[in-house]
Structure formats: C-alpha cells, structure tokens
Scaffold this motif. Structure first.
Motif, PDB file in Angstrom:
ATOM      1  N   THR A  51       0.836  -1.149   0.219  1.00  0.00           N
ATOM      2  CA  THR A  51       0.061  -0.133   0.029  1.00  0.00           C
ATOM      3  C   THR A  51       1.011   1.384  -0.003  1.00  0.00           C
ATOM      4  O   THR A  51       1.711   1.425   0.808  1.00  0.00           O
ATOM      5  N   ARG A  52       0.684   2.163  -0.861  1.00  0.00           N
ATOM      6  CA  ARG A  52       1.379   3.324  -0.987  1.00  0.00           C
ATOM      7  C   ARG A  52       0.353   4.393  -1.470  1.00  0.00           C
ATOM      8  O   ARG A  52      -0.722   4.395  -1.954  1.00  0.00           O
ATOM      9  N   PRO A  53       0.855   5.721  -1.417  1.00  0.00           N
ATOM     10  CA  PRO A  53       0.096   6.965  -1.912  1.00  0.00           C
ATOM     11  C   PRO A  53      -0.349   6.475  -3.125  1.00  0.00           C
ATOM     12  O   PRO A  53       0.553   6.238  -4.103  1.00  0.00           O
ATOM     13  N   ALA A  54      -1.632   6.937  -3.539  1.00  0.00           N
ATOM     14  CA  ALA A  54      -2.216   6.672  -4.894  1.00  0.00           C
ATOM     15  C   ALA A  54      -1.524   7.624  -5.892  1.00  0.00           C
ATOM     16  O   ALA A  54      -1.391   7.379  -6.997  1.00  0.00           O
ATOM     17  N   GLU A  55      -1.269   8.891  -5.576  1.00  0.00           N
ATOM     18  CA  GLU A  55      -0.675   9.862  -6.497  1.00  0.00           C
ATOM     19  C   GLU A  55       0.486  10.742  -5.648  1.00  0.00           C
ATOM     20  O   GLU A  55       0.454  10.751  -4.571  1.00  0.00           O
ATOM     21  N   ILE A  56       1.337  11.099  -6.445  1.00  0.00           N
ATOM     22  CA  ILE A  56       2.669  11.817  -5.813  1.00  0.00           C
ATOM     23  C   ILE A  56       3.057  12.924  -6.763  1.00  0.00           C
ATOM     24  O   ILE A  56       2.813  12.844  -8.048  1.00  0.00           O
TER      25      ILE A  56
ATOM     26  N   ALA B  34       2.280  12.022 -10.756  1.00  0.00           N
ATOM     27  CA  ALA B  34       1.942  10.715 -11.178  1.00  0.00           C
ATOM     28  C   ALA B  34       0.977   9.855 -10.452  1.00  0.00           C
ATOM     29  O   ALA B  34       0.807  10.184  -9.303  1.00  0.00           O
ATOM     30  N   THR B  35       0.241   9.140 -10.916  1.00  0.00           N
ATOM     31  CA  THR B  35      -0.922   8.426 -10.570  1.00  0.00           C
ATOM     32  C   THR B  35      -0.635   6.890 -10.970  1.00  0.00           C
ATOM     33  O   THR B  35       0.126   6.384 -11.835  1.00  0.00           O
ATOM     34  N   GLY B  36      -1.548   6.148 -10.384  1.00  0.00           N
ATOM     35  CA  GLY B  36      -1.744   4.422 -10.858  1.00  0.00           C
ATOM     36  C   GLY B  36      -0.346   3.844 -10.757  1.00  0.00           C
ATOM     37  O   GLY B  36       0.559   4.031  -9.735  1.00  0.00           O
ATOM     38  N   LEU B  37       0.129   2.988 -11.679  1.00  0.00           N
ATOM     39  CA  LEU B  37       1.218   2.383 -11.808  1.00  0.00           C
ATOM     40  C   LEU B  37       2.510   3.043 -11.802  1.00  0.00           C
ATOM     41  O   LEU B  37       3.509   2.870 -11.024  1.00  0.00           O
TER      42      LEU B  37
ATOM     43  N   ALA C 101       3.016   6.100 -10.366  1.00  0.00           N
ATOM     44  CA  ALA C 101       3.314   6.621  -8.886  1.00  0.00           C
ATOM     45  C   ALA C 101       3.825   5.528  -7.881  1.00  0.00           C
ATOM     46  O   ALA C 101       4.695   5.733  -7.439  1.00  0.00           O
ATOM     47  N   THR C 102       3.205   4.196  -8.312  1.00  0.00           N
ATOM     48  CA  THR C 102       3.838   3.039  -7.390  1.00  0.00           C
ATOM     49  C   THR C 102       5.133   2.993  -7.914  1.00  0.00           C
ATOM     50  O   THR C 102       6.135   2.531  -6.984  1.00  0.00           O
TER      51      THR C 102
END
Length: 172
Positions: free
Chosen positions: A106-111, A127-130, A132-133
């Motif tokens: 689990t990580r923040p969804a957006e950065i 970044a969002t989604g993959l 961001a991860t």
C-alpha cells in the motif's frame, strides 16, 4: 549498451546504501542510464535504480510499456517526492533485486516529484496509478528502502531467510 549485474538479496549491505545526488548529466550518466535500461528490459522489469546495479547514485529508469507497445523510457536523476496524496492504492509489487517474490504493498495513490531529466533540465511530474507506485518503489531504493520493508515483519524475515539460504546453497 551493455548488461549490468543486478544486486539481489541477501546483499543487503549494497541494497540498503543511501544513494548520493548526481552533480551533472554527463556522458557517463547517460551511458549508465542506457545500460540500466537494457538491463531492466532484459530482466524483464519496469523500473531499475542505479543502486540495484551497485552504483550509489540517485538515478533510475522506468518504462511501463507492455510487450508489443512502443518503448517509453523515463530517465530520472535526483528525484524528490514533493507531495503525496492521502488516498492510498494497493499494487502487487515485485523487484529485480528480490527475484520471483511478489507481495501487496500500500502506497499513496498519487505523488508529485521534482527531478532532472536526460537533458539536464529540472522537471516536475505528477504521477498516478502504476507510475506513482513504480516511482515510489525506485525512489525507495535510492534511500536504502526495499519494498519488503512495507510488508509485515514476519513476511519480510521469511523472504530474507529464503534468499540467505539459497545463497548459502549456491542457488543465487
């Protein structure tokens, strides 16, 4: 371009090292990026930090293109996360330094990150989604953090012991 050896568990000494900022984007940095990209594609993976090939510099490469799609490499130097969403997302992560082991993280969804690109220009990326991860995973590497640090202690100890045993038996 040439393939580089990927550092794997149980070599936590290297993988836990905090990487140093890159002073400038020169021909040596660009060659390292190119070699890292070739190494990542061959592995195969979607992201690779320089420390994973034994170079403690704040450099990473990412390419989320699927098989058959045009390659879209991202070259990142000196990334810093400047904002994270409160919303979280779960992804099953793996790592080229911990081969064939996957776990939900689990990580923040957006950065938002600030970084330097291949041309030496300062950039900001949301970044969002993959993406961001993947960015968080690779930036963690630059800070000496592995994705298994985000799972339970019991699971982490189990996977580390598995790799230590395989190393002793000469299977790594």
């Amino acid at each position: 371009m040439s393939l580089l050896p990927i550092v794997t568990l149980p070599d936590e000494k290297t993988l836990r090292e905090v990487s140093k900022p890159v002073a400038s984007i020169d021909s040596h940095v660009k060659k390292l990026w190119d070699d890292m990209l070739e190494t990542m594609y061959r592995a195969p993976g979607i992201g690779l930090a320089a420390i994973q090939v034994g170079v403690p510099q704040r450099l990473l490469v990412i390419d989320l293109a699927k098989d058959g799609e045009p390659k879209t490499p991202l070259f990142v130097a000196n990334p810093e996360i400047t904002w994270m969403s409160e919303q979280q997302s779960d992804y099953e992560e793996g790592c080229l330094s911990i081969p064939e082991y996957y776990e939900m993280v689990t990580r923040p969804a957006e950065i938002r990150i600030d970084y330097v690109d291949r041309q030496g220009e300062a950039r900001t990326m949301h970044a969002t989604g993959l993406m961001a991860t993947c960015l968080q995973h690779e930036i963690d590497h630059l800070n000496g953090i592995l994705f298994i640090d985000h799972i339970s202690r019991l699971k982490r100890e189990r996977v580390v012991k598995k790799f230590q045993k395989a190393h002793k038996l000469g299977k790594l």
